[in-house]
Design a protein around this motif. Structure first.
Motif, PDB file in Angstrom:
ATOM      1  N   ALA A  28       0.737  -1.221   0.104  1.00 22.03           N
ATOM      2  CA  ALA A  28       0.077  -0.106   0.038  1.00 22.03           C
ATOM      3  C   ALA A  28       0.875   1.255   0.053  1.00 22.03           C
ATOM      4  CB  ALA A  28      -1.096   0.032   1.101  1.00 22.03           C
ATOM      5  N   VAL A  29       1.821   1.208   0.696  1.00 23.17           N
ATOM      6  CA  VAL A  29       2.983   2.483   0.711  1.00 23.17           C
ATOM      7  C   VAL A  29       3.702   2.525  -0.760  1.00 23.17           C
ATOM      8  CG1 VAL A  29       5.011   3.356   1.696  1.00 23.17           C
ATOM      9  CG2 VAL A  29       3.299   2.104   3.273  1.00 23.17           C
ATOM     10  N   PHE A  30       3.987   1.573  -1.079  1.00 30.03           N
ATOM     11  CA  PHE A  30       4.733   1.421  -2.493  1.00 30.03           C
ATOM     12  C   PHE A  30       3.544   1.846  -3.561  1.00 30.03           C
ATOM     13  CE2 PHE A  30       7.917  -1.038  -0.043  1.00 30.03           C
ATOM     14  CZ  PHE A  30       8.893  -0.525  -0.318  1.00 30.03           C
ATOM     15  N   ALA A  31       2.522   1.641  -3.501  1.00 28.36           N
ATOM     16  CA  ALA A  31       1.484   1.866  -4.460  1.00 28.36           C
ATOM     17  C   ALA A  31       1.339   3.506  -4.595  1.00 28.36           C
ATOM     18  CB  ALA A  31      -0.017   1.238  -4.272  1.00 28.36           C
ATOM     19  N   ALA A 115      16.046  -3.795   8.015  1.00 27.24           N
ATOM     20  CA  ALA A 115      15.907  -3.219   9.036  1.00 27.24           C
ATOM     21  C   ALA A 115      15.723  -1.477   8.954  1.00 27.24           C
ATOM     22  CB  ALA A 115      16.799  -3.389  10.487  1.00 27.24           C
ATOM     23  N   THR A 116      16.560  -1.183   8.295  1.00 29.08           N
ATOM     24  CA  THR A 116      16.522   0.547   8.016  1.00 29.08           C
ATOM     25  C   THR A 116      15.281   0.653   7.132  1.00 29.08           C
ATOM     26  OG1 THR A 116      18.847   0.381   8.208  1.00 29.08           O
ATOM     27  CG2 THR A 116      17.896   2.144   7.385  1.00 29.08           C
ATOM     28  N   ALA A 117      15.201  -0.111   6.060  1.00 31.75           N
ATOM     29  CA  ALA A 117      13.885  -0.108   5.155  1.00 31.75           C
ATOM     30  C   ALA A 117      12.692  -0.188   5.872  1.00 31.75           C
ATOM     31  CB  ALA A 117      14.064  -1.077   3.975  1.00 31.75           C
ATOM     32  N   ILE A 121      10.047   2.906   5.555  1.00 31.20           N
ATOM     33  CA  ILE A 121       8.567   2.726   5.343  1.00 31.20           C
ATOM     34  C   ILE A 121       7.553   3.100   6.388  1.00 31.20           C
ATOM     35  CG2 ILE A 121       6.855   0.904   4.782  1.00 31.20           C
ATOM     36  CD1 ILE A 121       8.465   2.061   2.210  1.00 31.20           C
ATOM     37  N   ALA A 122       8.096   2.688   7.720  1.00 28.34           N
ATOM     38  CA  ALA A 122       7.134   2.951   8.809  1.00 28.34           C
ATOM     39  C   ALA A 122       6.949   4.556   9.036  1.00 28.34           C
ATOM     40  CB  ALA A 122       7.743   2.618  10.079  1.00 28.34           C
TER      41      ALA A 122
END
Ligand SMILES: O=C(CO)COP(=O)(O)O
Length: 126
Positions: A28-31, A115-117, A121-122
């Motif tokens: 949903a975020v990448f969209a 972990a960083t990604a 994203i958060a």
């Protein structure tokens, strides 16, 4: 590339499953973003998320990392997510290093592991 954020996605071979799973879990975020990716990585992500807006560039060893570096230099990439394999020697290691250098020069967010990604994203999810 105008208003939507443009993310660059890259994963070395041993990390491609992990990246595809990560994108799927956060689809949903990448969209909400435009995405550019190196050739094989982009194909693998599209296999699991066929609806995403992904422009596939050349494969990394054939110049894809350099293409993404050029897009960073022109201000067309806002964020780099690159799942790096630290245990395998790469013939195009100099390209990888040059890409990371440009991400630093242009001060864009750069996640080199999951972990960083997840943190990046958060941040975008909230
Ligand atoms: O080699 C890469 C990054 O250095 C990734 O390229 P591919 O996504 O084409 O495998």
């Amino acid at each position: 590339m105008a208003d939507r954020k443009c993310l660059a996605l890259i994963a070395h071979d041993q990390k491609k499953d992990d990246l595809a799973a990560f994108v799927k879990a956060n689809e949903a975020v990448f969209a909400t973003c435009k995405i550019v990716a190196t050739g094989t990585t982009g194909g693998r992500v599209l296999d699991v998320c066929p609806g995403l807006d992904i422009t596939r560039l050349k494969s990394g060893p054939l110049g894809g990392d350099q293409q993404i570096g050029a897009l960073i230099a022109t201000g067309d990439v806002d964020c780099l997510i690159f799942f790096v394999d630290p245990l395998t020697p790469m013939p195009h290691d100099v390209d990888v290093k040059a890409l990371m250098r440009l991400a630093i020069v242009y001060d864009i967010p750069m996640a080199l592991n999951r972990a960083t990604a997840e943190e990046l994203i958060a941040f975008r999810r909230n």
